[in-house]
Design a protein around this motif. Structure first.
Motif, PDB file in Angstrom:
ATOM      1  N   ARG A 149      15.259   9.933   2.744  1.00 12.10           N
ATOM      2  CA  ARG A 149      14.069   9.710   1.651  1.00 12.10           C
ATOM      3  C   ARG A 149      13.948   8.536   0.884  1.00 12.10           C
ATOM      4  N   LEU A 150      15.289   8.412   0.203  1.00 14.71           N
ATOM      5  CA  LEU A 150      15.432   7.241  -0.659  1.00 14.71           C
ATOM      6  C   LEU A 150      15.347   5.726   0.144  1.00 14.71           C
ATOM      7  N   VAL A 151      15.690   5.623   1.441  1.00 15.98           N
ATOM      8  CA  VAL A 151      15.803   4.638   2.278  1.00 15.98           C
ATOM      9  C   VAL A 151      14.308   4.255   2.624  1.00 15.98           C
ATOM     10  N   VAL A 152      13.925   5.447   3.189  1.00 19.23           N
ATOM     11  CA  VAL A 152      12.298   4.962   3.577  1.00 19.23           C
ATOM     12  C   VAL A 152      11.563   4.621   2.654  1.00 19.23           C
ATOM     13  N   THR A 153      11.629   5.207   1.299  1.00 25.63           N
ATOM     14  CA  THR A 153      10.768   4.889   0.360  1.00 25.63           C
ATOM     15  C   THR A 153      11.009   3.416  -0.078  1.00 25.63           C
ATOM     16  N   GLN A 154      12.332   3.026  -0.194  1.00 26.49           N
ATOM     17  CA  GLN A 154      12.688   1.626  -0.367  1.00 26.49           C
ATOM     18  C   GLN A 154      11.992   0.876   0.720  1.00 26.49           C
ATOM     19  N   GLY A 155      12.495   1.236   1.980  1.00 25.89           N
ATOM     20  CA  GLY A 155      11.772   0.251   3.098  1.00 25.89           C
ATOM     21  C   GLY A 155      10.472   0.298   3.277  1.00 25.89           C
ATOM     22  N   ASP A 156       9.678   1.350   2.797  1.00 26.71           N
ATOM     23  CA  ASP A 156       8.200   0.977   3.046  1.00 26.71           C
ATOM     24  C   ASP A 156       7.513   0.213   2.021  1.00 26.71           C
ATOM     25  N   THR A 157       8.131  -0.134   0.876  1.00 31.68           N
ATOM     26  CA  THR A 157       7.441  -1.046  -0.012  1.00 31.68           C
ATOM     27  C   THR A 157       7.733  -2.588   0.650  1.00 31.68           C
ATOM     28  N   GLU A 158       8.535  -2.758   1.501  1.00 25.61           N
ATOM     29  CA  GLU A 158       8.876  -4.229   1.943  1.00 25.61           C
ATOM     30  C   GLU A 158       7.694  -4.811   2.684  1.00 25.61           C
ATOM     31  N   PRO A 159       7.500  -3.986   3.884  1.00 28.78           N
ATOM     32  CA  PRO A 159       6.408  -4.515   4.628  1.00 28.78           C
ATOM     33  C   PRO A 159       5.110  -4.183   3.802  1.00 28.78           C
ATOM     34  N   ALA A 160       4.838  -3.399   2.952  1.00 29.10           N
ATOM     35  CA  ALA A 160       3.528  -3.135   2.470  1.00 29.10           C
ATOM     36  C   ALA A 160       3.244  -4.386   1.645  1.00 29.10           C
ATOM     37  N   SER A 161       4.424  -4.899   0.815  1.00 25.54           N
ATOM     38  CA  SER A 161       4.120  -6.034   0.111  1.00 25.54           C
ATOM     39  C   SER A 161       3.427  -7.078   0.807  1.00 25.54           C
ATOM     40  N   VAL A 162       3.957  -7.527   1.864  1.00 21.22           N
ATOM     41  CA  VAL A 162       3.491  -8.614   2.937  1.00 21.22           C
ATOM     42  C   VAL A 162       2.151  -8.290   3.593  1.00 21.22           C
ATOM     43  N   GLU A 163       1.871  -7.046   3.732  1.00 20.98           N
ATOM     44  CA  GLU A 163       0.645  -6.774   3.999  1.00 20.98           C
ATOM     45  C   GLU A 163      -0.509  -7.044   2.759  1.00 20.98           C
ATOM     46  N   GLN A 164      -0.227  -6.495   1.610  1.00 20.32           N
ATOM     47  CA  GLN A 164      -1.103  -6.808   0.580  1.00 20.32           C
ATOM     48  C   GLN A 164      -1.333  -8.326   0.391  1.00 20.32           C
ATOM     49  N   GLN A 165      -0.687  -8.952   0.729  1.00 18.51           N
ATOM     50  CA  GLN A 165      -0.390 -10.486   0.528  1.00 18.51           C
ATOM     51  C   GLN A 165      -0.921 -11.383   1.464  1.00 18.51           C
ATOM     52  N   ARG A 166      -1.513 -10.831   2.712  1.00 19.86           N
ATOM     53  CA  ARG A 166      -1.430 -11.745   3.831  1.00 19.86           C
ATOM     54  C   ARG A 166      -2.837 -12.594   3.955  1.00 19.86           C
ATOM     55  N   TRP A 167      -3.619 -12.302   3.107  1.00 25.54           N
ATOM     56  CA  TRP A 167      -4.853 -13.257   2.999  1.00 25.54           C
ATOM     57  C   TRP A 167      -4.522 -14.414   1.735  1.00 25.54           C
ATOM     58  N   LEU A 168      -3.644 -14.280   1.062  1.00 26.67           N
ATOM     59  CA  LEU A 168      -3.370 -15.203   0.006  1.00 26.67           C
ATOM     60  C   LEU A 168      -3.266 -16.695   0.382  1.00 26.67           C
ATOM     61  N   GLY A 169      -2.773 -16.946   1.678  1.00 30.92           N
ATOM     62  CA  GLY A 169      -2.691 -18.558   1.973  1.00 30.92           C
ATOM     63  C   GLY A 169      -3.855 -19.201   2.043  1.00 30.92           C
ATOM     64  N   HIS A 170      -5.065 -18.567   2.119  1.00 32.18           N
ATOM     65  CA  HIS A 170      -6.297 -19.111   2.279  1.00 32.18           C
ATOM     66  C   HIS A 170      -6.786 -19.751   0.888  1.00 32.18           C
ATOM     67  N   ARG A 171      -6.189 -19.318  -0.277  1.00 35.70           N
ATOM     68  CA  ARG A 171      -6.538 -19.440  -1.432  1.00 35.70           C
ATOM     69  C   ARG A 171      -5.462 -20.309  -2.256  1.00 35.70           C
ATOM     70  N   CYS A 172      -4.582 -20.883  -1.584  1.00 38.90           N
ATOM     71  CA  CYS A 172      -3.203 -21.313  -2.364  1.00 38.90           C
ATOM     72  C   CYS A 172      -3.446 -22.500  -3.360  1.00 38.90           C
ATOM     73  N   PRO A 173      -2.971 -22.460  -4.656  1.00 38.13           N
ATOM     74  CA  PRO A 173      -3.060 -23.483  -5.298  1.00 38.13           C
ATOM     75  C   PRO A 173      -2.279 -24.717  -5.240  1.00 38.13           C
ATOM     76  N   SER A 174      -1.372 -24.819  -4.058  1.00 42.47           N
ATOM     77  CA  SER A 174      -0.547 -25.773  -3.815  1.00 42.47           C
ATOM     78  C   SER A 174       0.343 -25.477  -2.362  1.00 42.47           C
ATOM     79  N   ILE A 175       0.807 -26.588  -1.879  1.00 37.21           N
ATOM     80  CA  ILE A 175       1.710 -26.340  -0.799  1.00 37.21           C
ATOM     81  C   ILE A 175       3.080 -25.804  -1.142  1.00 37.21           C
ATOM     82  N   TYR A 176       3.528 -26.317  -2.549  1.00 39.72           N
ATOM     83  CA  TYR A 176       4.558 -25.598  -2.929  1.00 39.72           C
ATOM     84  C   TYR A 176       4.544 -24.185  -3.113  1.00 39.72           C
ATOM     85  N   ASP A 177       3.247 -23.814  -3.659  1.00 44.66           N
ATOM     86  CA  ASP A 177       3.129 -22.310  -3.964  1.00 44.66           C
ATOM     87  C   ASP A 177       3.004 -21.433  -2.464  1.00 44.66           C
TER      88      ASP A 177
END
Ligand code: BYC
Length: 472
Positions: A111-139
């Motif tokens: 349960r601990l490993v699954v909960t930890q593991g679940d957050t990782e792809p979740a964050s990628v999914e949450q952020q997947r459109w951000l590139g289209h609004r980036c403030p710079s190439i560095y960011d």
């Protein structure tokens, strides 16, 4: 120490053919998930200057190179074993650590490993459109660095599931790719990972506050008696540090730019009119992401947490700094709500382990906020950022269902409904943030008007380095 061509690793994967085959079977599913749910629009023609873990040697564990994102070499790396390591806390304190999962703790550990593991792809999914609004190439490069490493952290947990949890573990590894952030039918496990991250201010707050929950949870898991879990989380912490750097410096650069604009435009001017992010909007986002991340530490009073501690599965952050590692008789005093009023109660400290970790987390956040406040001092301004009280805007634990202002004063339901927009972002704030980032900045060395450039570039490169190359 890379011993497999297909999956880079330092765990001698080639010696365990069964495991190797199982992971090589999971790998294409992972790549498909990455293409479907990872950064949208930057998979095929963009080469990103990212670091890739190639070993766990502290003097040089990563190398930097241009890669197309789907070709990133996601690998499995565990920190070196500590010779004769013994269990550092709980009922088995002092006994040798475990190299295999004890049957009686299998469900809890999974349960601990699954909960930890679940957050990782979740964050990628949450952020997947951000590139289209980036403030710079560095960011943009920093966003992708964070994303690929969250992907690697998923690999870290999937390695544990496949290696130590048999058939159930393999099923869980598939489920980690099946749940989706914000999906009504199959959401991610923890609440904060179902919130969309639409704006870069949210992204910076997320990497400051939610990745810092990652740090506190990983620190506590790195104390675990299950040695492979301890070793894998220890190495994850090395990568995690950069994610919090992205968040802390991202917010710092926004504050810096706001201060500059306020100075230029005159302090009475509405800073939004000149394209800056006003301080109340920054504070509201801090209030939101700090409170969401406080919830991620679980209930203040938790038998789960007590049992994790007793069984040696999950310790406190920096367990070695404590003197008593069994914590059988200690009492912890915490705030709670009784008969509609805040009061204090005493509980066995083992039951308060979530709150003990939250204490560590709040202190770590406060140190970051203190660094932000130095920016105002530099500009000779009296404005300050404040962390809200830990009772504010809570949806998990003792304060869920009650209402508090950022100073911790209890409010009626009606007063909360009337005033919460003063403290939390509203649609108009998000619309404004979306409007000022509608045009992404892809020109090397240029930055959006609402954010100051960083003080230095990545890995000794200049700020105006071409962090992302586009193929014609
Ligand atoms: N949302 O006894 P309690 C990261 C549930 S972030 C929804 O307090 P426990 C990262 C709980 O599951 C770090 N539900 O729970 C950051 C339980 O459910 P059941 C991720 C919640 O277990 C950025 C019930 O409420 N790692 O790495 O003591 C980017 C009773 O609660 C929540 C970990 O979290 C919530 N917020 O505490 C990428 C470490 N909180 O049993 C990555 C592993 C509680 O009634 N996880 N519940 O069905 C844990 O240690 C624990 O699961 C928690 C919860 C600390 C999260």
């Amino acid at each position: 120490m890379i011993s497999s061509d297909i999956i880079p690793n330092n765990v001698d994967l080639h010696l365990n053919k069964r495991l190797q085959r199982a992971l090589e079977h999971w790998q294409p599913q992972y790549i498909q998930w990455w293409k479907d749910m990872g950064p949208q629009g930057f998979q095929n023609y963009h080469q990103v200057y990212v670091r890739t873990a190639v070993s766990v040697d502290p003097s040089g564990w990563a190398h930097f190179e241009y890669v197309k994102l789907p070709e990133y070499r996601w690998g499995i790396f565990l920190a070196d074993p500590i010779a004769n390591r013994t269990i550092g806390f709980g009922d088995f304190h002092g006994q040798p650590v475990w190299q295999e999962v004890p049957g009686e703790f299998r469900n809890q550990l999974r349960r601990l490993v699954v909960t930890q593991g679940d957050t990782e792809p979740a964050s990628v999914e949450q952020q997947r459109w951000l590139g289209h609004r980036c403030p710079s190439i560095y960011d943009l490069r920093n966003l992708f660095q964070v994303n690929v490493e969250e992907g690697r952290h998923l690999w870290a947990m999937v390695y544990l599931l496949h290696s130590y949890f048999g058939r159930d573990g393999r099923d869980e590894a598939e489920e980690l790719l099946a749940r989706q952030s914000g999906n009504r039918d199959k959401p991610r496990i923890l609440d904060a990972f179902n919130q969309p991250i639409e704006t870069w201010l949210d992204f910076f707050m997320f990497t400051m506050f939610t990745d810092r929950d990652g740090k506190s949870q990983l620190l506590s898991l790195s104390e675990s008696s299950l040695d492979p879990l301890s070793r894998t989380t220890r190495f994850m912490l090395t990568e995690e540090a950069h994610h919090m750097f992205v968040g802390e410096t991202g917010v710092a650069r926004v504050i810096e730019r706001t201060c500059q604009l306020m100075k230029e435009a005159g302090f009475s001017e509405d800073i939004r009119k000149v394209g800056g992010i006003d301080l109340p909007t920054i504070q509201k986002h801090i209030n939101l992401w700090f409170s969401l991340s406080l919830d991620l530490h679980g209930n203040e009073i938790s038998t789960n947490a007590a049992s994790y501690f007793a069984n040696g599965l999950k310790g406190r952050a920096e367990e070695a700094k404590w003197t008593d590692h069994k914590v059988v008789e200690d009492i912890y005093t915490l705030q709670t709500v009784e008969d509609g009023a805040v009061t204090t109660t005493q509980v066995p400290m083992r039951n308060a382990m979530n709150e003990v970790l939250r204490d560590w987390y709040v202190d770590d956040c406060q140190a970051g906020v203190n660094r932000w406040n130095k920016i105002f001092e530099r500009y000779g301004m009296s404005d300050r950022i404040l962390l809200p009280d830990r009772k504010f805007n809570r949806n998990i634990g003792q304060f869920a269902g009650h209402h508090f202002d950022p100073a911790g004063r209890m409010l009626s339901k009606e007063e909360w409904a009337r005033r919460k927009h003063e403290w939390l972002p509203v649609d108009a704030d998000t619309k404004f943030l979306l409007a000022i980032s509608a045009a992404p900045i892809y020109e090397t060395g240029k930055f959006a008007n609402y954010i100051a450039p960083p003080q230095r570039g990545i890995k000794g490169k200049p700020v105006n380095f071409e962090y992302i190359r586009t193929e014609a």
